[in-house]
Design a protein around this motif. Structure first.
Motif, PDB file in Angstrom:
ATOM      1  N   PRO A  13       0.802  -1.231   0.000  1.00  0.00           N
ATOM      2  CA  PRO A  13       0.000   0.000   0.000  1.00  0.00           C
ATOM      3  C   PRO A  13       0.832   1.277   0.000  1.00  0.00           C
ATOM      4  O   PRO A  13       0.416   2.279  -0.589  1.00  0.00           O
ATOM      5  N   ASN A  14       2.002   1.266   0.631  1.00  0.00           N
ATOM      6  CA  ASN A  14       2.850   2.463   0.609  1.00  0.00           C
ATOM      7  C   ASN A  14       3.356   2.744  -0.802  1.00  0.00           C
ATOM      8  O   ASN A  14       3.407   3.898  -1.230  1.00  0.00           O
ATOM      9  N   ARG A  15       3.691   1.693  -1.532  1.00  0.00           N
ATOM     10  CA  ARG A  15       4.172   1.895  -2.903  1.00  0.00           C
ATOM     11  C   ARG A  15       3.035   2.333  -3.818  1.00  0.00           C
ATOM     12  O   ARG A  15       3.233   3.150  -4.716  1.00  0.00           O
ATOM     13  N   ARG A  16       1.826   1.824  -3.570  1.00  0.00           N
ATOM     14  CA  ARG A  16       0.679   2.303  -4.360  1.00  0.00           C
ATOM     15  C   ARG A  16       0.433   3.785  -4.085  1.00  0.00           C
ATOM     16  O   ARG A  16       0.122   4.553  -5.003  1.00  0.00           O
ATOM     17  N   TYR A  17       0.591   4.197  -2.842  1.00  0.00           N
ATOM     18  CA  TYR A  17       0.454   5.616  -2.499  1.00  0.00           C
ATOM     19  C   TYR A  17       1.495   6.434  -3.267  1.00  0.00           C
ATOM     20  O   TYR A  17       1.170   7.491  -3.837  1.00  0.00           O
ATOM     21  N   LEU A  18       2.745   5.957  -3.282  1.00  0.00           N
ATOM     22  CA  LEU A  18       3.802   6.680  -3.999  1.00  0.00           C
ATOM     23  C   LEU A  18       3.467   6.800  -5.483  1.00  0.00           C
ATOM     24  O   LEU A  18       3.650   7.862  -6.086  1.00  0.00           O
ATOM     25  N   LEU A  19       2.957   5.730  -6.066  1.00  0.00           N
ATOM     26  CA  LEU A  19       2.586   5.783  -7.485  1.00  0.00           C
ATOM     27  C   LEU A  19       1.456   6.773  -7.723  1.00  0.00           C
ATOM     28  O   LEU A  19       1.482   7.519  -8.717  1.00  0.00           O
ATOM     29  N   GLU A  20       0.483   6.804  -6.820  1.00  0.00           N
ATOM     30  CA  GLU A  20      -0.612   7.779  -6.962  1.00  0.00           C
ATOM     31  C   GLU A  20      -0.074   9.209  -6.900  1.00  0.00           C
ATOM     32  O   GLU A  20      -0.500  10.078  -7.663  1.00  0.00           O
ATOM     33  N   GLU A  21       0.837   9.452  -5.982  1.00  0.00           N
ATOM     34  CA  GLU A  21       1.434  10.786  -5.870  1.00  0.00           C
ATOM     35  C   GLU A  21       2.239  11.137  -7.121  1.00  0.00           C
ATOM     36  O   GLU A  21       2.160  12.251  -7.623  1.00  0.00           O
ATOM     37  N   LEU A  22       2.994  10.182  -7.616  1.00  0.00           N
ATOM     38  CA  LEU A  22       3.813  10.434  -8.810  1.00  0.00           C
ATOM     39  C   LEU A  22       2.953  10.572 -10.061  1.00  0.00           C
ATOM     40  O   LEU A  22       3.350  11.230 -11.021  1.00  0.00           O
ATOM     41  N   ARG A  23       1.792   9.976 -10.050  1.00  0.00           N
ATOM     42  CA  ARG A  23       0.863  10.129 -11.186  1.00  0.00           C
ATOM     43  C   ARG A  23       0.462  11.595 -11.341  1.00  0.00           C
ATOM     44  O   ARG A  23       0.216  12.075 -12.441  1.00  0.00           O
ATOM     45  N   ARG A  24       0.457  12.321 -10.235  1.00  0.00           N
ATOM     46  CA  ARG A  24       0.107  13.743 -10.262  1.00  0.00           C
ATOM     47  C   ARG A  24       1.263  14.620 -10.735  1.00  0.00           C
ATOM     48  O   ARG A  24       1.075  15.793 -11.012  1.00  0.00           O
ATOM     49  N   GLY A  25       2.479  14.035 -10.769  1.00  0.00           N
ATOM     50  CA  GLY A  25       3.640  14.780 -11.236  1.00  0.00           C
ATOM     51  C   GLY A  25       4.896  14.327 -10.526  1.00  0.00           C
ATOM     52  O   GLY A  25       4.837  13.710  -9.463  1.00  0.00           O
ATOM     53  N   PRO A  26       6.064  14.621 -11.111  1.00  0.00           N
ATOM     54  CA  PRO A  26       7.350  14.231 -10.520  1.00  0.00           C
ATOM     55  C   PRO A  26       7.547  14.856  -9.143  1.00  0.00           C
ATOM     56  O   PRO A  26       7.099  15.978  -8.886  1.00  0.00           O
ATOM     57  N   LYS A  27       8.206  14.097  -8.264  1.00  0.00           N
ATOM     58  CA  LYS A  27       8.437  14.565  -6.891  1.00  0.00           C
ATOM     59  C   LYS A  27       9.752  14.022  -6.353  1.00  0.00           C
ATOM     60  O   LYS A  27      10.251  13.006  -6.821  1.00  0.00           O
ATOM     61  N   THR A  28      10.260  14.684  -5.330  1.00  0.00           N
ATOM     62  CA  THR A  28      11.460  14.232  -4.623  1.00  0.00           C
ATOM     63  C   THR A  28      11.054  13.306  -3.472  1.00  0.00           C
ATOM     64  O   THR A  28       9.878  13.237  -3.109  1.00  0.00           O
ATOM     65  N   SER A  70       7.042   5.762 -14.776  1.00  0.00           N
ATOM     66  CA  SER A  70       7.636   5.322 -16.037  1.00  0.00           C
ATOM     67  C   SER A  70       6.526   4.835 -16.967  1.00  0.00           C
ATOM     68  O   SER A  70       5.927   3.783 -16.734  1.00  0.00           O
ATOM     69  N   ASP A  71       6.259   5.608 -18.007  1.00  0.00           N
ATOM     70  CA  ASP A  71       5.213   5.222 -18.952  1.00  0.00           C
ATOM     71  C   ASP A  71       5.516   3.870 -19.588  1.00  0.00           C
ATOM     72  O   ASP A  71       4.621   3.044 -19.762  1.00  0.00           O
ATOM     73  N   ALA A  72       6.785   3.613 -19.906  1.00  0.00           N
ATOM     74  CA  ALA A  72       7.157   2.357 -20.559  1.00  0.00           C
ATOM     75  C   ALA A  72       6.869   1.158 -19.651  1.00  0.00           C
ATOM     76  O   ALA A  72       6.375   0.124 -20.112  1.00  0.00           O
ATOM     77  N   GLY A  73       7.166   1.293 -18.375  1.00  0.00           N
ATOM     78  CA  GLY A  73       6.908   0.207 -17.437  1.00  0.00           C
ATOM     79  C   GLY A  73       5.427  -0.090 -17.301  1.00  0.00           C
ATOM     80  O   GLY A  73       5.013  -1.257 -17.288  1.00  0.00           O
ATOM     81  N   PHE A  74       4.621   0.948 -17.236  1.00  0.00           N
ATOM     82  CA  PHE A  74       3.179   0.735 -17.119  1.00  0.00           C
ATOM     83  C   PHE A  74       2.578   0.254 -18.428  1.00  0.00           C
ATOM     84  O   PHE A  74       1.592  -0.479 -18.420  1.00  0.00           O
ATOM     85  N   LEU A  75       3.172   0.621 -19.555  1.00  0.00           N
ATOM     86  CA  LEU A  75       2.686   0.128 -20.843  1.00  0.00           C
ATOM     87  C   LEU A  75       2.831  -1.386 -20.907  1.00  0.00           C
ATOM     88  O   LEU A  75       1.899  -2.087 -21.308  1.00  0.00           O
ATOM     89  N   GLN A  76       3.972  -1.908 -20.477  1.00  0.00           N
ATOM     90  CA  GLN A  76       4.167  -3.364 -20.472  1.00  0.00           C
ATOM     91  C   GLN A  76       3.164  -4.050 -19.556  1.00  0.00           C
ATOM     92  O   GLN A  76       2.593  -5.086 -19.900  1.00  0.00           O
ATOM     93  N   LEU A  77       2.956  -3.478 -18.390  1.00  0.00           N
ATOM     94  CA  LEU A  77       1.986  -4.039 -17.446  1.00  0.00           C
ATOM     95  C   LEU A  77       0.581  -3.983 -18.040  1.00  0.00           C
ATOM     96  O   LEU A  77      -0.183  -4.949 -17.963  1.00  0.00           O
ATOM     97  N   ASN A  78       0.256  -2.886 -18.680  1.00  0.00           N
ATOM     98  CA  ASN A  78      -1.056  -2.704 -19.285  1.00  0.00           C
ATOM     99  C   ASN A  78      -1.279  -3.684 -20.437  1.00  0.00           C
ATOM    100  O   ASN A  78      -2.366  -4.256 -20.568  1.00  0.00           O
ATOM    101  N   ILE A  79      -0.263  -3.889 -21.260  1.00  0.00           N
ATOM    102  CA  ILE A  79      -0.373  -4.843 -22.371  1.00  0.00           C
ATOM    103  C   ILE A  79      -0.673  -6.233 -21.832  1.00  0.00           C
ATOM    104  O   ILE A  79      -1.520  -6.953 -22.360  1.00  0.00           O
ATOM    105  N   TRP A  80       0.016  -6.619 -20.772  1.00  0.00           N
ATOM    106  CA  TRP A  80      -0.214  -7.941 -20.185  1.00  0.00           C
ATOM    107  C   TRP A  80      -1.637  -8.040 -19.650  1.00  0.00           C
ATOM    108  O   TRP A  80      -2.337  -9.028 -19.878  1.00  0.00           O
ATOM    109  N   LEU A  81      -2.109  -7.002 -18.939  1.00  0.00           N
ATOM    110  CA  LEU A  81      -3.453  -7.028 -18.364  1.00  0.00           C
ATOM    111  C   LEU A  81      -4.542  -6.990 -19.444  1.00  0.00           C
ATOM    112  O   LEU A  81      -5.581  -7.636 -19.303  1.00  0.00           O
ATOM    113  N   ASP A  82      -4.284  -6.255 -20.515  1.00  0.00           N
ATOM    114  CA  ASP A  82      -5.286  -6.114 -21.576  1.00  0.00           C
ATOM    115  C   ASP A  82      -5.673  -7.436 -22.207  1.00  0.00           C
ATOM    116  O   ASP A  82      -6.788  -7.581 -22.696  1.00  0.00           O
TER     117      ASP A  82
END
Length: 87
Positions: A13-28, A70-82
């Motif tokens: 869940p902590n990593r999902r939170y980080l991904l949600e935050e990063l989805r809104r834009g790059p962060k430190t 990383s758009d490329a990383g999520f694209l691979q995951l999305n292709i597999w799920l699709d």
């Protein structure tokens, strides 16, 4: 990217939170840590898991590292799920 690594990475869940935050834009790390009840080193460890899974990228800006989805990383995951929706 290994799909197993991606699923392990997003299982926390902590990593999902980080991904949600990063989805809104790059962060430190500091910006990301402010929203979690864990230390900055713990956030860095979670980000490393996401980096290793190919779901996050990092770039140096001076003395800081800025993380982004990383758009490329999520694209691979999305292709597999699709394949399950089109069957």
């Amino acid at each position: 990217m290994m799909l197993d690594d991606a699923f392990v990475a997003i299982a926390d869940p902590n990593r999902r939170y980080l991904l949600e935050e990063l989805r809104r834009g790059p962060k430190t790390v500091s910006e990301l840590a402010s929203g979690l009840p864990v230390s900055r080193p713990a956030v860095s460890q979670h980000l490393k898991v996401l980096l290793d899974a190919g779901l996050v990228s990092a770039k140096a800006e001076g003395t800081r590292r800025v993380y982004a989805v990383s758009d490329a990383g999520f694209l691979q995951l999305n292709i597999w799920l699709d394949q399950f929706w089109t069957a």
